[in-house]
Write a protein that holds these residues in place. Structure first.
Motif, PDB file in Angstrom:
ATOM      1  N   GLU A  78      -0.994  -4.510  11.909  1.00  0.00           N
ATOM      2  CA  GLU A  78       0.377  -4.080  12.169  1.00  0.00           C
ATOM      3  C   GLU A  78       1.164  -5.188  12.853  1.00  0.00           C
ATOM      4  OE1 GLU A  78       0.948  -0.426  14.290  1.00  0.00           O
ATOM      5  OE2 GLU A  78      -0.645   0.648  13.196  1.00  0.00           O
ATOM      6  N   ASP A 116       6.206   0.110  14.940  1.00  0.00           N
ATOM      7  CA  ASP A 116       5.827  -0.757  13.823  1.00  0.00           C
ATOM      8  C   ASP A 116       7.028  -1.200  12.987  1.00  0.00           C
ATOM      9  OD1 ASP A 116       5.149   2.309  13.261  1.00  0.00           O
ATOM     10  OD2 ASP A 116       5.888   1.451  11.375  1.00  0.00           O
ATOM     11  N   TYR A 149       2.136  -0.922   3.529  1.00  0.00           N
ATOM     12  CA  TYR A 149       2.906  -0.376   4.656  1.00  0.00           C
ATOM     13  C   TYR A 149       3.769   0.790   4.179  1.00  0.00           C
ATOM     14  CZ  TYR A 149       6.386  -0.334   8.453  1.00  0.00           C
ATOM     15  OH  TYR A 149       7.209   0.036   9.490  1.00  0.00           O
ATOM     16  N   GLY A 170       0.814   0.337   9.058  1.00  0.00           N
ATOM     17  CA  GLY A 170       0.492  -1.072   8.867  1.00  0.00           C
ATOM     18  C   GLY A 170       0.060  -1.329   7.440  1.00  0.00           C
TER      19      GLY A 170
END
Length: 310
Positions: free
Chosen positions: A286, A296, A191, A205
Motif C-alpha cells: 500500500e 490509502d 487496487y 492496496g
C-alpha cells in the motif's frame, strides 16, 4: 554226561547290562538333572537377549512418535516449521494438519493443536533401515542413504515445479529518483478491487504474486516507522518517505529492518510470506498519506509518478 566241574552260565543280555549300569551308576538320575539344568540355562541365556530388544523397540517407538505443538499468538506455519525443525517445511506441516487448519494454510488460531513430524506408512516392499543387503548376510544395505537422497531430489523437483508454475515476474525497474518496485513479481489483485472479504469493502492496496521467501524491497529511501506483527496484516513494515507518504508491506514471513532505521530504495526489508489473514503467499503493498489504515492512495500510480515502470 556233562563234563566234570563245568556248567553253562547263561549270557547276560547287553540291554539288561546297560539298564543295570544305568541304574547302578546313577546315570538315570543324573540325566534328568542335566536336562533340567540345560533347560534352565537356555532360559537364562534367552532372557538377556529379549530384554534389550524390547528396550530398543520401545526407544524406536518413542522416537517415531509425532510431537504436538499448541499454536500461540504471532505464529504462522513457516515460523513453526523452522523453529521445530519440521522436515518438509510448512507445506508438510500443513499437509499433516489440514483437517485441523482448514483450507487456508495462513489462517491458524491460538490454541490449535498441530502434529509435528507425522510419518506415513513405509513404502510397500521397501527394506527396513539397516536390513541386511541381499547376498551379504549381516551387513547393512549399501544403498541405505538412497531414501534421503530421493527426498532431496523430490524437494528440488518440487521447488523447480513451483517456480515453473509461478507467474512470470515483471523485470525490476529502478528510477533515477531511487524508487523501485517492492518485489520482482507480477500483480494479482489490483487496487480498489471490490469484495466482502475486505473490511473496507475494497482492496486497499495491490497484491504481488511473490512466492514465500521472495526478497521484499523498500520502494524508495525513507525511515522505518514500524516493523512487526500487525494483526490481519501479519508481519508488516511501514516506511515514511521524504514526500510525506508512507509505504506498507504486509504478510511478510520475516523482517530485515527495525523501527527507526533509515533505508534506501531497493534495500531488502524482509521476505514475503503468508502471515496474518492471508489466502496464500504474496505481498500486500500500500501507499498511504498517513501510517494508519484507511489513508490509502493508488500505489501503482504513485510508483509511476516516481519513474517506476510497472
Amino acid at each position: 554226561m556233562p563234563a566234570k566241574g563245568k556248567h553253562r552260565r547263561p549270557k547276560s543280555s547287553p540291554i539288561t547290562r546297560g539298564f543295570v549300569a544305568a541304574g547302578t551308576g546313577g546315570a538315570a538320575i543324573a540325566i534328568p538333572l542335566l536336562g533340567a539344568t540345560g533347560a534352565h540355562a537356555a532360559e537364562k541365556s534367552a532372557a538377556p537377549a529379549t530384554a534389550p530388544q524390547q528396550v530398543v523397540a520401545a526407544a524406536q517407538t518413542a522416537k517415531a512418535a509425532p510431537r504436538t505443538y499448541t499454536v500461540v499468538a504471532g505464529d504462522y506455519l513457516a515460523k513453526i516449521a523452522h523453529n521445530k525443525n519440521v522436515k518438509g517445511g510448512w507445506q508438510k506441516l500443513y499437509k499433516d494438519n489440514r483437517e485441523v487448519i482448514g483450507d487456508d494454510p495462513s489462517l491458524i488460531l491460538p490454541g490449535m493443536k498441530l502434529t509435528l513430524g507425522a510419518k506415513g506408512s513405509p513404502a510397500k516392499g521397501a527394506p527396513a533401515k539397516g536390513a541386511p543387503a541381499k547376498g551379504a548376510p549381516g551387513k547393512a544395505a549399501p544403498a541405505e542413504s538412497a531414501p534421503a537422497e530421493a527426498d532431496r531430489s523430490e524437494a528440488r523437483a518440487s521447488r523447480s515445479a513451483a517456480k515453473a508454475e509461478a507467474p512470470a515476474p515483471s523485470a525490476p525497474q529502478t528510477s533515477g529518483s531511487g524508487f523501485t518496485a517492492p518485489v520482482d513479481a507480477g500483480i494479482t489483485t489490483p487496487y480498489r478491487a471490490s469484495g466482502s472479504m475486505w473490511s473496507s469493502g475494497y482492496h486497499t492496496g495491490v497484491d504481488f504474486a511473490a512466492s514465500s521467501g521472495s526478497t521484499v524491497k523498500a520502494v524508495g529511501p525513507g525511515t522505518v516507522v514500524s516493523a512487526g506483527w500487525s494483526g490481519a496484516y501479519g508481519n508488516e513494515v511501514i516506511i515514511q518517505h521524504a514526500d510525506g507518504s508512507y509505504s506498507q508491506y504486509a504478510h511478510l514471513s520475516s523482517l530485515s529492518v527495525s523501527s527507526g532505521e533509515s533505508v534506501s530504495g531497493g534495500q531488502q526489508i524482509g521476505l514475503s510470506g503468508s502471515t496474518g489473514n492471508s489466502t496464500g503467499p504474496h505481498l500486500h503493498f500500500e501507499i498511504r498519506t498517513s501510517p494508519s489504515y484507511g489513508s490509502d492512495i493508488d500505489p501503482i500510480a504513485y510508483l509511476r509518478q516516481h519513474g517506476v515502470s510497472i
